[in-house]
Motif scaffolding. Structure first.
Motif, PDB file in Angstrom:
ATOM      1  N   VAL A  15       0.828  -1.210   0.000  1.00  0.00           N
ATOM      2  CA  VAL A  15       0.000   0.000   0.000  1.00  0.00           C
ATOM      3  C   VAL A  15       0.858   1.254   0.000  1.00  0.00           C
ATOM      4  N   ARG A  16       1.830   1.255   0.896  1.00  0.00           N
ATOM      5  CA  ARG A  16       2.631   2.477   1.073  1.00  0.00           C
ATOM      6  C   ARG A  16       3.795   2.181   2.005  1.00  0.00           C
ATOM      7  N   LYS A  79       3.363  -1.117   4.617  1.00  0.00           N
ATOM      8  CA  LYS A  79       2.039  -1.678   4.881  1.00  0.00           C
ATOM      9  C   LYS A  79       1.562  -2.421   3.640  1.00  0.00           C
ATOM     10  N   PHE A  81      -1.645  -4.692   1.647  1.00  0.00           N
ATOM     11  CA  PHE A  81      -3.067  -4.440   1.464  1.00  0.00           C
ATOM     12  C   PHE A  81      -3.940  -5.355   2.313  1.00  0.00           C
ATOM     13  N   VAL A 126       0.198  -5.931   7.814  1.00  0.00           N
ATOM     14  CA  VAL A 126      -1.122  -5.485   7.340  1.00  0.00           C
ATOM     15  C   VAL A 126      -1.811  -4.655   8.412  1.00  0.00           C
ATOM     16  N   LYS A 193       1.905   4.628  -3.467  1.00  0.00           N
ATOM     17  CA  LYS A 193       0.699   5.230  -2.892  1.00  0.00           C
ATOM     18  C   LYS A 193       0.121   6.371  -3.707  1.00  0.00           C
TER      19      LYS A 193
ATOM     20  N   LEU B   8     -12.926  -4.822  -0.951  1.00  0.00           N
ATOM     21  CA  LEU B   8     -11.501  -4.739  -1.293  1.00  0.00           C
ATOM     22  C   LEU B   8     -11.175  -5.424  -2.623  1.00  0.00           C
ATOM     23  N   TYR B   9     -12.087  -6.258  -3.097  1.00  0.00           N
ATOM     24  CA  TYR B   9     -11.807  -6.986  -4.340  1.00  0.00           C
ATOM     25  C   TYR B   9     -12.942  -6.793  -5.344  1.00  0.00           C
ATOM     26  N   GLN B 271      -4.629  11.729   3.137  1.00  0.00           N
ATOM     27  CA  GLN B 271      -4.358  10.490   2.423  1.00  0.00           C
ATOM     28  C   GLN B 271      -5.191   9.335   2.995  1.00  0.00           C
ATOM     29  N   VAL B 273      -5.166   5.903   1.595  1.00  0.00           N
ATOM     30  CA  VAL B 273      -4.863   4.644   0.908  1.00  0.00           C
ATOM     31  C   VAL B 273      -4.994   3.405   1.790  1.00  0.00           C
ATOM     32  N   ASP B 274      -4.948   3.581   3.118  1.00  0.00           N
ATOM     33  CA  ASP B 274      -5.046   2.392   3.969  1.00  0.00           C
ATOM     34  C   ASP B 274      -6.387   1.702   3.751  1.00  0.00           C
ATOM     35  N   PRO B 275      -6.388   0.404   3.409  1.00  0.00           N
ATOM     36  CA  PRO B 275      -7.676  -0.265   3.190  1.00  0.00           C
ATOM     37  C   PRO B 275      -8.474  -0.418   4.476  1.00  0.00           C
ATOM     38  N   ASP B 276      -7.807  -0.337   5.622  1.00  0.00           N
ATOM     39  CA  ASP B 276      -8.539  -0.418   6.888  1.00  0.00           C
ATOM     40  C   ASP B 276      -8.824   0.964   7.485  1.00  0.00           C
TER      41      ASP B 276
END
Lengths: 326, 326, 326, 326
Positions: A15-16, A79, A81, A126, A193, B8-9, B271, B273-276
């Motif tokens: 992710v970044r 991090k 995904f 994660v 990112k 997420l998918y 920002q 971008v974190d999926p959580d």
């Protein structure tokens, strides 16, 4: 030689960039620098270590300061995904013959510890403890008002090889400098990112960490930091800037922490999410790639870096970069 | 009712919002607004249409102005990651019983034309003509120095349903407003590209486009635009701001183009971008969600929007939003 | 040796510095610099000369560019308070054995032409053509958005003597640098209009004009100018900065016009109208007096200046200033 | 009716506005506002009063907060040029039949206490305790980074008469609003120190103090203050702004202290030292004179003000100002 085509379908999804562990020789002095001067927020501290986050981050930390005998770099963290990405990453590093360890980290979930082929210590995760937002708690803002960690910049003794390796991991090159004489890539900026870079590599004795960068709202925050450092005993820790990089178009300032770890304060890059974004090529002889406005960087900026704990240093085969005299 | 968990998918990979087609009744007047005042760059123009890009964009256009009899919105465009995503998108829309047309567009490659379930005209593509960078051609910067298109904001007569649909496409909710009385989501901000939003939905007669937003470097550019508009005959086109949204933390200004299409000028989000990343919930009764500093928005801002060409309007079942009186 | 006590009751009342005449060798090139790049406004031009004003000035001109064979300085102009001041000034200069000529100047009323004891050509007037305000015509703002002329800075071969002479004219010292070894004043900043200075003197071969300064709204305008100059062929004309002076607290940039005349772009000094304002003393050995943030100035900045037409140069008896190496 | 010609040779020389005494009902709460939120610096405090200065001021105080039963204004203070001016001022006020008292003030030298013809309490002095500079102690800057007191704005029931009186004292009009229907001056801005104003008068029930203004470096400091107030419990004390005044070209914000005393935060006016500066006339019907960008001011801004201790209120004979509806 052009940079490699972006790998749009890497084996695992980074992710970044996430965090760096700096080993420091005087934790109290480092606290004065990172907390009292830069304005990072303490999320945990004890006798031996301090965890910090920037104002818009909800992950537990972007810097870990660890009291140590040597001023080196413990690890660079990234991090991933989703959970399956961790196992895919482990498999990928194993397939390269690189170390794969699952380690315990406070404030973090399952963590994969490895090294890149040149010994740079890396960790992937994660889940990290999530904290309540503070980006609208304006009373907490101070110093340079750091918003988030932005990127790592490393010296590499073989930039072409570093770029190939990180490209395979899915980092996409946004800008690079080519040495026209040798056809080698001298330096490259690579992102995950959506900004100009999460990691960058510059030719030189490596591997070493050139700097970690933080994003701030506007150039005026950088001017505020300069005024503050200049009048609170930190004037000698101002190394270069403020200025505009040709590469990345960033407005920048470089400062040194009490152990000599270099921090860049940074704003104004651009969005790079398009997978067909064309990398911008710069000529090594173009002085404006480094400083659009023409001022020379000091010699220390080209030569000094932080070593990584446990990594052997190697000289680059390329000749030293021409330093533009002031 | 909370917003749905992020998907997420998703079936296909949307990179970002890309462009909007505005139908306008006086192309010359629109040019005076978008080019001479806002500072967008013309990439193509003829008698009937003008294509524009912002300063850091390398895709051919983010706005298409089309001479027309009605001041409505022709289409919202989105960029997909790779060619296979186009076919997957077509299959997904077809599976929903929604129209799937492959159309010819100048300056663009294969283009999928469809509509969302409420009639919002959408188009998806992977390739658009790429232009040389101009983000360091500082002589070209003028007006508000627009850097890039940032997001679309739409009125929806059923925000819960809109959020569910766009969530399934992979848009992830970053912030939302809940009506505590009904348990309904009143408004939601959803992203693909790593900022607070690519699209947002607000309760109201819909579907209509509330605004298209552009990203600028700092709040001072917004102040410059206000000074310019106020002294060049555009003062009546200033609708709301400058101010800070509680939601998104954006520094904002809302202006109206000659046809009444609303443009937001915007900086300072964060920002995502974190999926959580946890979505931030706001209470409909909290006036600071709209204006952190407390000033009321004008009635027009709650009521006026641009209709989409070919979409039928429907009233929302939720009662009108309480407008905070000045 | 301290600076002399301010002369609160001078023989005549100087309101402020007003204008400078620069003799230039290529008028078109100078126009490209001052008008197209800096953003000064042309108020009159013909084959031989261009008159310019800044955005908030209502007097006809602050710079006169004159086509000439030599790149020198024709005159420094000052505005007096009222007509009787002109005659009192004439009497005062005559009493010093200095030249007194009444000359005709286009766009100006009665004008007294003289020289200071070291040959610096000076002119004094009360009335200059007044123009309509343009400070709210924001469409005209461009370049660095220059608001007004701010001060002249001169090399003097005997700063103590220069300070004594201008102090007698009513200029009040706000800050100065003392050479602790010799007890001499190395440099001094002196004002009439309520800012840090209208004129300043620095030790060196003199008399020469070190620079003329312009006031701009914020540091961001200076950054804009740097970006513009760096990408329109003027990068080599950027000499020093941006930075913060310890003295005056100014945020500064120094640039060179096509003839080598130095221009400072400047903001952030402070109000000095109190007649009992204590002059701030700096030590010649304190590098922060020049650059609060510690960066060294280039050698050219210490050595290069514009000669005054008709003035003989003399070396200073003081030894050369220590230049702080980068 | 035009404003009177400036009186270039007044009987005594006022340098600038200097300080205001606010009587407040909860000193601790006022401290939280002025010190913790605005960032003014305490120079003395005890149980009953707090003295404050702004960052570039070397005089002992610009605000005195006094614990009191009523939320009114104790006095407006002005600095004179030299000792003889004090006696000349006393003679001038006496000649007008106005009170002349020599009073003791802590931290101040000889002080003349009087009132203007409408009862506004005034005090004049030459010497006030001088403090060491702090404008380069950047660690002390916080809140809005207030640099200096800038002006007083008062309601007057007879603006023409107020202007005539203060003009005779040497205040010079820079801008004014005329009511075309009656030929009366509706409002006027008058200066001594070289900015747009030291004092201003607006038609209304008077005398009352509309606001005291502070100068800050850039509009971004005002945005910072808004963010801070909005998130620390002061959101209801934000009254109007940010915006640009047509008159004075100031970028402004109006806030209310805990007692309802109005404070303006302000930057961007212009230099007015030229004695032949033409006053700019605005039409009462031009809404851009108040807000260049067109947004309406709230009703409270037109109606609310602080009374002066010991002054009788009188309604204006002019009809109420047209308030532009939002």
């Amino acid at each position: 030689m052009p940079v490699p085509a972006p790998n749009l379908y890497p084996d695992f999804n980074i992710v970044r960039l996430s965090h760096v562990e700096y080993r420091v020789q005087d934790l109290a002095k480092s606290r004065a620098f990172y907390v009292d001067t830069l304005g990072l927020q303490v999320t945990y501290e004890d006798q031996d270590r301090i965890y910090l986050r920037a104002m818009e981050e909800r992950g537990h930390h972007c810097i870990v300061l660890v009291q140590a005998d040597n001023s080196d770099v413990g690890v660079l963290g990234f991090k991933l995904f989703d959970d399956p990405d961790l196992d895919k990453a482990a498999a990928w590093f194993a397939s390269k013959g690189l170390p794969v360890d699952w380690i315990e980290r406070p404030h973090m979930g399952r963590t994969l510890r490895t090294r890149d082929p040149w010994g740079v210590p890396l960790e992937f995760y994660v889940k990290m403890d999530r904290l309540a937002p503070i980006h609208q708690k304006y009373k907490l803002y101070n110093g340079v008002k750091p918003l988030r960690i932005d990127h790592f910049n490393m010296f590499s003794a073989d930039v072409d090889a570093s770029v190939a390796f990180y490209n395979e991991m899915g980092f996409r090159t946004t800008e690079y400098t080519e040495d026209a004489e040798t056809g080698k890539v001298w330096a490259a900026w690579m992102h995950r990112k959506g900004g100009v870079h999460d990691v960058a590599f510059t030719n030189g004795k490596g591997p070493r960490l050139h700097h970690t960068a933080f994003w701030v709202p506007t150039p005026l925050n950088i001017i505020d930091l300069l005024d503050l450092m200049a009048t609170t005993g930190w004037v000698d820790n101002i190394e270069r800037g403020p200025g505009r990089h040709g590469i990345s178009n960033a407005f920048f300032l470089y400062i040194l922490d009490p152990d000599g770890h270099r921090i860049e304060i940074y704003c104004s890059d651009y969005q790079t999410v398009d997978p067909d974004l064309e990398a911008i090529k710069w000529d090594l002889k173009d002085p404006q790639r480094q400083t659009l406005w023409g001022a020379a960087a000091p010699r220390s900026w080209f030569e000094h870096g932080s070593v990584f704990e446990g990594a052997d240093l190697k000289e680059s085969a390329l000749k030293a970069q021409p330093i533009i005299a002031p």
